[in-house]
Design a protein around this motif. Structure first.
Motif, PDB file in Angstrom:
ATOM      1  N   THR A 208       0.842  -1.201   0.000  1.00 20.21           N
ATOM      2  CA  THR A 208       0.000   0.000   0.000  1.00 20.21           C
ATOM      3  C   THR A 208       0.872   1.244   0.000  1.00 20.21           C
ATOM      4  O   THR A 208       1.874   1.305   0.720  1.00 20.21           O
ATOM      5  CB  THR A 208      -0.897  -0.014   1.263  1.00 20.21           C
ATOM      6  N   CYS A 209       0.478   2.251  -0.772  1.00 22.14           N
ATOM      7  CA  CYS A 209       1.222   3.513  -0.808  1.00 22.14           C
ATOM      8  C   CYS A 209       1.015   4.239   0.526  1.00 22.14           C
ATOM      9  O   CYS A 209      -0.124   4.424   0.965  1.00 22.14           O
ATOM     10  CB  CYS A 209       0.737   4.382  -1.964  1.00 22.14           C
ATOM     11  N   VAL A 210       2.099   4.644   1.169  1.00 19.16           N
ATOM     12  CA  VAL A 210       1.961   5.274   2.495  1.00 19.16           C
ATOM     13  C   VAL A 210       1.341   6.666   2.386  1.00 19.16           C
ATOM     14  O   VAL A 210       0.813   7.184   3.352  1.00 19.16           O
ATOM     15  CB  VAL A 210       3.310   5.383   3.265  1.00 19.16           C
ATOM     16  N   VAL A 211       1.383   7.249   1.186  1.00 19.08           N
ATOM     17  CA  VAL A 211       0.844   8.597   1.012  1.00 19.08           C
ATOM     18  C   VAL A 211      -0.656   8.540   0.690  1.00 19.08           C
ATOM     19  O   VAL A 211      -1.472   9.119   1.391  1.00 19.08           O
ATOM     20  CB  VAL A 211       1.625   9.364  -0.084  1.00 19.08           C
ATOM     21  N   CYS A 212      -1.027   7.837  -0.374  1.00 11.43           N
ATOM     22  CA  CYS A 212      -2.437   7.870  -0.816  1.00 11.43           C
ATOM     23  C   CYS A 212      -3.194   6.597  -0.441  1.00 11.43           C
ATOM     24  O   CYS A 212      -4.397   6.509  -0.639  1.00 11.43           O
ATOM     25  CB  CYS A 212      -2.511   8.096  -2.320  1.00 11.43           C
ATOM     26  N   GLU A 213      -2.501   5.616   0.082  1.00  8.57           N
ATOM     27  CA  GLU A 213      -3.084   4.350   0.523  1.00  8.57           C
ATOM     28  C   GLU A 213      -3.674   3.509  -0.606  1.00  8.57           C
ATOM     29  O   GLU A 213      -4.513   2.640  -0.398  1.00  8.57           O
ATOM     30  CB  GLU A 213      -4.092   4.575   1.667  1.00  8.57           C
ATOM     31  N   LEU A 247       5.620   3.186  -1.876  1.00  8.93           N
ATOM     32  CA  LEU A 247       4.977   4.322  -2.547  1.00  8.93           C
ATOM     33  C   LEU A 247       4.429   3.887  -3.896  1.00  8.93           C
ATOM     34  O   LEU A 247       5.070   3.087  -4.605  1.00  8.93           O
ATOM     35  CB  LEU A 247       5.995   5.449  -2.770  1.00  8.93           C
ATOM     36  N   CYS A 248       3.271   4.441  -4.284  1.00  9.45           N
ATOM     37  CA  CYS A 248       2.772   4.191  -5.635  1.00  9.45           C
ATOM     38  C   CYS A 248       3.695   4.922  -6.602  1.00  9.45           C
ATOM     39  O   CYS A 248       4.492   5.773  -6.201  1.00  9.45           O
ATOM     40  CB  CYS A 248       1.322   4.649  -5.779  1.00  9.45           C
ATOM     41  N   GLN A 249       3.571   4.590  -7.873  1.00 15.27           N
ATOM     42  CA  GLN A 249       4.534   5.135  -8.838  1.00 15.27           C
ATOM     43  C   GLN A 249       4.498   6.655  -8.886  1.00 15.27           C
ATOM     44  O   GLN A 249       5.534   7.304  -9.002  1.00 15.27           O
ATOM     45  CB  GLN A 249       4.275   4.524 -10.209  1.00 15.27           C
ATOM     46  N   LEU A 250       3.300   7.241  -8.777  1.00 18.77           N
ATOM     47  CA  LEU A 250       3.200   8.705  -8.817  1.00 18.77           C
ATOM     48  C   LEU A 250       3.904   9.335  -7.611  1.00 18.77           C
ATOM     49  O   LEU A 250       4.689  10.274  -7.747  1.00 18.77           O
ATOM     50  CB  LEU A 250       1.707   9.109  -8.830  1.00 18.77           C
ATOM     51  N   HIS A 251       3.630   8.819  -6.429  1.00 19.07           N
ATOM     52  CA  HIS A 251       4.199   9.432  -5.228  1.00 19.07           C
ATOM     53  C   HIS A 251       5.679   9.075  -5.040  1.00 19.07           C
ATOM     54  O   HIS A 251       6.418   9.830  -4.432  1.00 19.07           O
ATOM     55  CB  HIS A 251       3.322   9.096  -4.014  1.00 19.07           C
ATOM     56  N   HIS A 252       6.082   7.967  -5.605  1.00 16.79           N
ATOM     57  CA  HIS A 252       7.515   7.640  -5.614  1.00 16.79           C
ATOM     58  C   HIS A 252       8.265   8.697  -6.447  1.00 16.79           C
ATOM     59  O   HIS A 252       9.297   9.224  -6.042  1.00 16.79           O
ATOM     60  CB  HIS A 252       7.726   6.240  -6.216  1.00 16.79           C
TER      61      HIS A 252
HETATM   62 ZN   LIG Z   1       0.345   7.071  -3.712  1.00 16.32          ZN
END
Ligand SMILES: [Zn+2]
Length: 317
Positions: A208-213, A247-252
């Motif tokens: 799971t992305c820690v920013v947007c979940e 992180l998801c690719q965008l937030h990475h």
């Molecule tokens: Zn994300």
């Protein structure tokens, strides 16, 4: 034959149903090999085999060594119930559905109806013992996959190294995190280190992305999330689990470009030095001050020292 002896189970395992309609696709043997691997890695530590992202990933790894057909974990996970040693536990409210369903059409249907599969208690005990587990594994490979013997044993030893490295990363947290002396459990190939770091991070953050979940997993074992280093490896960042987040690719991308960072109280910081347009829920500025997702185990939290380094050296203030 007595059903609860190792011999009895080996006999059953040697007589698994192979899907002849699909060119002898060895779904059930591959599922068993995958479960055995997760038991060996400690990812399965009780007799509840959840159709989890980790199981899908492992299943796909074996499957692609054997055939280029599409991997379909749901088929063996469901149909192995015709063996006397494999059982299903339904999700609440799906007890009746489980008792009448004769076919599972998709992985999501499987996850909706079935909470987990489990073995006969006796077979599970055999699988928990490394010697017996090896005998069972050997039997599966020799019975169903003799042509792929070398490829599978190579995969097993590669996976073992990744798993040991990843376990060490997860367990070495009683060791104080320092930037100057990065922790290296043992010397190994770069590929192994990379895979082990990813495995540790995905286990801790459950893909799971820690920013947007966001959590998106494909049936062939791909995930939208990546294991991101807080201090990059080329800036002497280590594969310490506390130097990583999922992180998801965008937030990475945003994190590596310094458009996003995290405060010492684990909130998202967003750079002012950019312009953005588009749907509000996609904008970075919407995330300002949002609490990030943290691991269950406090010892795996991102290290303060690493976060401070990122704010100082990467974040665009
Ligand atoms: Zn994300």
């Amino acid at each position: 034959m007595a059903p609860n002896t190792l011999h009895g189970y080996l006999y059953e395992i040697q007589n698994l149903r192979i899907d002849r309609a699909h060119g002898n696709a060895p779904h059930q043997p591959v599922l068993l090999l995958s479960i055995i691997e997760l038991i060996e890695q400690g990812q399965i530590s009780e007799n509840k085999i959840i159709p989890s992202p980790g199981l899908v990933e492992t299943f796909v790894k074996y499957w692609t060594k054997i055939t280029d057909r599409k991997p379909k974990l749901e088929l063996p996970f469901f149909h192995m119930k015709n063996r006397s040693f494999w059982h299903h536990h339904p999700n609440p409210g799906y007890e009746t559905a489980l008792s009448v369903v004769t076919q599972i059409k998709s992985f999501s249907q499987l996850r909706k109806i079935i909470a987990y599969g489990y073995f006969d208690a006796d077979l599970y005990l055999f699988l928990m013992n490394s010697e017996n587990r090896e005998i069972i594994r050997h039997t599966i490979i020799e019975t169903y996959l003799p042509d792929f013997r070398d490829a599978i044993y190579n995969l097993i030893s590669e996976e073992k190294e990744i798993s040991e490295y990843s376990q060490k990363i997860l367990q070495q947290v009683d060791y104080t995190f320092t930037i100057d002396k990065p922790f290296t459990p043992f010397k190994t190939k770069k590929r192994t280190r990379k895979a082990a770091f990813r495995r540790a991070i995905m286990r801790v953050y459950e893909y799971t992305c820690v920013v947007c979940e966001l959590q998106i997993l494909t049936l062939d074992g791909e995930s939208v999330t990546e294991a991101a280093h807080i201090i990059p490896v080329n800036k002497s960042g280590s594969d310490d689990v506390r130097n990583g987040v999922s992180l998801c690719q965008l937030h990475h991308w945003g994190f590596d470009k310094g458009l996003l960072s995290f405060s010492d109280t684990y909130e998202v910081l967003v750079s002012d030095l950019m312009s953005e347009k588009g749907p509000v829920e996609w904008k970075f500025t919407t995330l300002d001050d949002k609490q990030i997702l943290l691991p269950d185990n406090e010892e795996h939290y991102p290290a303060q020292e690493a976060l401070a380094w990122h704010r100082e050296h990467v974040f665009k203030k």
